[in-house]
Write a protein that holds these residues in place. Structure first.
Motif, mmCIF file in Angstrom:
data_model
loop_
_atom_site.group_PDB
_atom_site.id
_atom_site.type_symbol
_atom_site.label_atom_id
_atom_site.label_comp_id
_atom_site.label_asym_id
_atom_site.label_seq_id
_atom_site.Cartn_x
_atom_site.Cartn_y
_atom_site.Cartn_z
ATOM 1 N N UNK A 146 0.761 -1.059 0.137
ATOM 2 C CA UNK A 146 0.083 0.046 -0.333
ATOM 3 C C UNK A 146 0.816 1.321 -0.227
ATOM 4 N N UNK A 147 1.930 1.620 1.312
ATOM 5 C CA UNK A 147 2.429 2.523 0.921
ATOM 6 C C UNK A 147 3.744 2.548 -0.461
ATOM 7 N N UNK A 148 3.859 1.675 -1.215
ATOM 8 C CA UNK A 148 4.753 1.293 -2.137
ATOM 9 C C UNK A 148 3.979 2.242 -3.205
ATOM 10 N N UNK A 149 2.807 1.833 -3.367
ATOM 11 C CA UNK A 149 2.056 2.333 -4.847
ATOM 12 C C UNK A 149 1.528 3.700 -4.625
ATOM 13 N N UNK A 150 1.519 3.971 -3.380
ATOM 14 C CA UNK A 150 1.044 5.510 -2.597
ATOM 15 C C UNK A 150 2.410 6.356 -3.422
ATOM 16 N N UNK A 151 3.854 6.105 -2.860
ATOM 17 C CA UNK A 151 4.599 6.871 -3.374
ATOM 18 C C UNK A 151 4.074 7.041 -4.826
ATOM 19 N N UNK A 152 3.740 6.346 -5.842
ATOM 20 C CA UNK A 152 3.304 6.824 -6.998
ATOM 21 C C UNK A 152 4.514 6.534 -7.600
#
Length: 193
Positions: free
Chosen positions: A81-87
Protein backbone atom coordinates in the motif's frame (compact mmCIF):
# COMPACT_ATOMS: atom_id res chain seq x y z
CA UNK A 1 -15.53 -1.06 -38.99
CA UNK A 2 -18.80 -2.42 -37.66
CA UNK A 3 -18.90 -5.06 -34.95
CA UNK A 4 -21.35 -7.94 -34.98
CA UNK A 5 -22.94 -7.80 -31.53
CA UNK A 6 -23.55 -11.56 -31.67
CA UNK A 7 -19.81 -12.17 -31.99
CA UNK A 8 -19.12 -9.77 -29.12
CA UNK A 9 -21.67 -11.56 -26.92
CA UNK A 10 -20.12 -14.97 -27.74
CA UNK A 11 -16.64 -13.62 -27.02
CA UNK A 12 -17.56 -12.40 -23.56
CA UNK A 13 -19.42 -15.63 -22.79
CA UNK A 14 -16.49 -17.82 -23.87
CA UNK A 15 -13.90 -18.71 -21.21
CA UNK A 16 -10.62 -20.27 -22.41
CA UNK A 17 -10.17 -21.90 -18.98
CA UNK A 18 -13.23 -24.02 -19.75
CA UNK A 19 -12.02 -24.94 -23.25
CA UNK A 20 -10.39 -28.39 -23.28
CA UNK A 21 -7.96 -27.39 -26.03
CA UNK A 22 -6.56 -24.37 -24.14
CA UNK A 23 -7.04 -24.77 -20.41
CA UNK A 24 -3.86 -26.87 -20.04
CA UNK A 25 -1.80 -23.87 -21.19
CA UNK A 26 -3.19 -21.56 -18.50
CA UNK A 27 -1.62 -21.14 -15.06
CA UNK A 28 -3.54 -19.47 -12.25
CA UNK A 29 -7.12 -18.43 -11.79
CA UNK A 30 -9.07 -15.56 -13.30
CA UNK A 31 -8.99 -14.03 -16.73
CA UNK A 32 -5.86 -14.28 -18.89
CA UNK A 33 -6.47 -10.71 -20.02
CA UNK A 34 -7.46 -9.04 -23.25
CA UNK A 35 -4.60 -10.12 -25.52
CA UNK A 36 -4.59 -13.72 -24.36
CA UNK A 37 -8.34 -14.10 -24.50
CA UNK A 38 -8.52 -12.43 -27.93
CA UNK A 39 -5.82 -14.70 -29.33
CA UNK A 40 -7.43 -17.89 -28.09
CA UNK A 41 -10.93 -16.76 -29.09
CA UNK A 42 -9.66 -16.12 -32.64
CA UNK A 43 -8.15 -19.60 -32.68
CA UNK A 44 -11.41 -21.12 -31.44
CA UNK A 45 -13.35 -19.32 -34.21
CA UNK A 46 -10.88 -20.54 -36.86
CA UNK A 47 -11.27 -24.11 -35.58
CA UNK A 48 -15.06 -23.83 -35.78
CA UNK A 49 -15.10 -22.12 -39.19
CA UNK A 50 -15.58 -25.27 -41.21
CA UNK A 51 -12.74 -24.17 -43.50
CA UNK A 52 -10.13 -26.98 -43.67
CA UNK A 53 -7.26 -24.52 -44.13
CA UNK A 54 -8.30 -22.45 -41.08
CA UNK A 55 -8.66 -25.58 -38.96
CA UNK A 56 -4.93 -26.25 -39.49
CA UNK A 57 -3.77 -22.82 -38.27
CA UNK A 58 -1.55 -23.05 -35.19
CA UNK A 59 -0.43 -20.34 -32.79
CA UNK A 60 3.18 -20.31 -31.71
CA UNK A 61 3.73 -22.34 -28.55
CA UNK A 62 2.41 -20.16 -25.73
CA UNK A 63 1.61 -20.31 -22.07
CA UNK A 64 -0.80 -17.98 -20.30
CA UNK A 65 -0.99 -16.67 -16.74
CA UNK A 66 -4.29 -15.63 -15.19
CA UNK A 67 -4.72 -12.57 -13.02
CA UNK A 68 -4.73 -14.89 -10.00
CA UNK A 69 -0.94 -15.16 -10.35
CA UNK A 70 -0.76 -11.34 -10.32
CA UNK A 71 -2.82 -11.16 -7.11
CA UNK A 72 -0.78 -13.92 -5.45
CA UNK A 73 2.38 -12.03 -6.40
CA UNK A 74 1.01 -8.72 -5.04
CA UNK A 75 0.20 -10.39 -1.72
CA UNK A 76 3.95 -11.04 -1.29
CA UNK A 77 5.16 -7.51 -2.08
CA UNK A 78 6.29 -5.92 1.21
CA UNK A 79 4.40 -2.78 2.27
CA UNK A 80 2.45 -2.76 -0.99
CA UNK A 81 0.00 0.00 0.00
CA UNK A 82 2.66 2.56 0.92
CA UNK A 83 4.73 1.53 -2.09
CA UNK A 84 1.84 2.19 -4.48
CA UNK A 85 0.98 5.47 -2.75
CA UNK A 86 4.50 6.67 -3.48
CA UNK A 87 3.73 6.49 -7.24
CA UNK A 88 7.50 6.25 -7.78
CA UNK A 89 8.07 3.95 -10.80
CA UNK A 90 11.68 3.11 -9.87
CA UNK A 91 10.76 2.26 -6.30
CA UNK A 92 7.79 0.17 -7.43
CA UNK A 93 9.82 -1.72 -10.02
CA UNK A 94 12.70 -2.38 -7.60
CA UNK A 95 10.30 -3.73 -4.98
CA UNK A 96 8.61 -5.94 -7.55
CA UNK A 97 11.95 -7.23 -8.84
CA UNK A 98 12.98 -8.28 -5.32
CA UNK A 99 9.69 -10.14 -4.68
CA UNK A 100 9.47 -13.81 -5.76
CA UNK A 101 6.89 -15.00 -8.25
CA UNK A 102 4.60 -17.70 -6.73
CA UNK A 103 6.24 -21.12 -6.95
CA UNK A 104 3.44 -22.67 -9.02
CA UNK A 105 3.98 -19.99 -11.68
CA UNK A 106 7.77 -20.51 -11.57
CA UNK A 107 7.17 -24.21 -12.26
CA UNK A 108 4.96 -23.32 -15.24
CA UNK A 109 7.70 -21.08 -16.67
CA UNK A 110 10.28 -23.85 -16.14
CA UNK A 111 8.05 -26.41 -17.84
CA UNK A 112 7.39 -24.14 -20.81
CA UNK A 113 11.01 -23.04 -21.32
CA UNK A 114 12.34 -26.59 -20.92
CA UNK A 115 10.71 -27.40 -24.28
CA UNK A 116 11.58 -24.13 -26.03
CA UNK A 117 14.76 -23.06 -27.79
CA UNK A 118 13.06 -20.43 -29.95
CA UNK A 119 13.04 -16.77 -28.94
CA UNK A 120 10.39 -15.91 -26.36
CA UNK A 121 8.28 -12.81 -25.93
CA UNK A 122 6.88 -12.08 -22.47
CA UNK A 123 3.70 -10.07 -23.12
CA UNK A 124 1.34 -8.08 -20.97
CA UNK A 125 -2.30 -9.15 -21.23
CA UNK A 126 -4.21 -7.04 -18.76
CA UNK A 127 -7.91 -7.29 -18.10
CA UNK A 128 -8.47 -3.86 -19.69
CA UNK A 129 -6.21 -4.36 -22.72
CA UNK A 130 -7.79 -4.88 -26.11
CA UNK A 131 -11.16 -3.46 -25.10
CA UNK A 132 -13.31 -2.16 -27.91
CA UNK A 133 -12.80 1.47 -26.80
CA UNK A 134 -9.41 1.59 -25.04
CA UNK A 135 -6.37 -0.11 -26.53
CA UNK A 136 -3.72 0.56 -23.85
CA UNK A 137 -1.17 0.52 -26.71
CA UNK A 138 2.24 1.35 -25.27
CA UNK A 139 1.06 1.57 -21.67
CA UNK A 140 2.47 -1.74 -20.50
CA UNK A 141 5.31 -3.73 -22.03
CA UNK A 142 6.42 -6.79 -23.92
CA UNK A 143 9.97 -8.12 -23.81
CA UNK A 144 11.85 -10.19 -26.37
CA UNK A 145 14.23 -12.82 -24.94
CA UNK A 146 16.67 -14.71 -27.16
CA UNK A 147 16.27 -17.95 -25.16
CA UNK A 148 18.02 -20.80 -27.04
CA UNK A 149 19.74 -23.77 -25.44
CA UNK A 150 22.38 -21.49 -23.88
CA UNK A 151 22.43 -20.11 -21.21
CA UNK A 152 21.17 -22.94 -18.98
CA UNK A 153 17.46 -23.32 -18.24
CA UNK A 154 17.77 -21.72 -14.78
CA UNK A 155 19.13 -18.50 -16.30
CA UNK A 156 16.43 -18.41 -18.98
CA UNK A 157 13.72 -18.97 -16.36
CA UNK A 158 15.12 -16.18 -14.19
CA UNK A 159 15.18 -13.82 -17.19
CA UNK A 160 11.53 -14.59 -17.97
CA UNK A 161 10.49 -14.18 -14.32
CA UNK A 162 12.25 -10.81 -14.17
CA UNK A 163 10.31 -9.61 -17.20
CA UNK A 164 7.04 -10.85 -15.69
CA UNK A 165 7.73 -8.71 -12.61
CA UNK A 166 8.58 -5.68 -14.75
CA UNK A 167 5.26 -6.06 -16.57
CA UNK A 168 3.41 -6.38 -13.27
CA UNK A 169 5.04 -3.15 -12.07
CA UNK A 170 3.95 -1.26 -15.22
CA UNK A 171 0.32 -1.47 -14.17
CA UNK A 172 1.18 1.10 -11.48
CA UNK A 173 3.34 3.38 -13.64
CA UNK A 174 2.06 6.91 -14.40
CA UNK A 175 1.37 6.23 -18.11
CA UNK A 176 -1.12 3.46 -17.34
CA UNK A 177 -2.62 5.23 -14.32
CA UNK A 178 -3.14 8.47 -16.24
CA UNK A 179 -4.71 6.62 -19.16
CA UNK A 180 -7.16 4.80 -16.86
CA UNK A 181 -8.01 8.05 -15.07
CA UNK A 182 -8.48 9.98 -18.34
CA UNK A 183 -11.01 7.41 -19.56
CA UNK A 184 -12.70 6.77 -16.19
CA UNK A 185 -11.50 3.17 -16.06
CA UNK A 186 -11.09 1.10 -12.89
CA UNK A 187 -7.82 -0.32 -11.60
CA UNK A 188 -6.47 -3.01 -13.88
CA UNK A 189 -5.33 -6.59 -13.31
CA UNK A 190 -2.49 -8.20 -15.23
CA UNK A 191 -2.50 -11.50 -17.04
CA UNK A 192 0.52 -12.57 -19.09
CA UNK A 193 1.37 -14.46 -22.24
Amino acid sequence: MAFDSGTIDRYFAWDPQEDEEYKGNITGSGTIGGKGRSLLFAMRKLRESGEPLFEKVEITPSTFFGVGVFHDFLSSVPQLDSLLQSKDPDRIENAFLSTPIPEYAVKAVEKFLSTMIDPVVVRSSSRLEDSLKHSFAGKYMSTFLLNGSQPPLEHRVNAALEQMKRIYARIYFPAAGSYRKKHGLPEDEMGLI
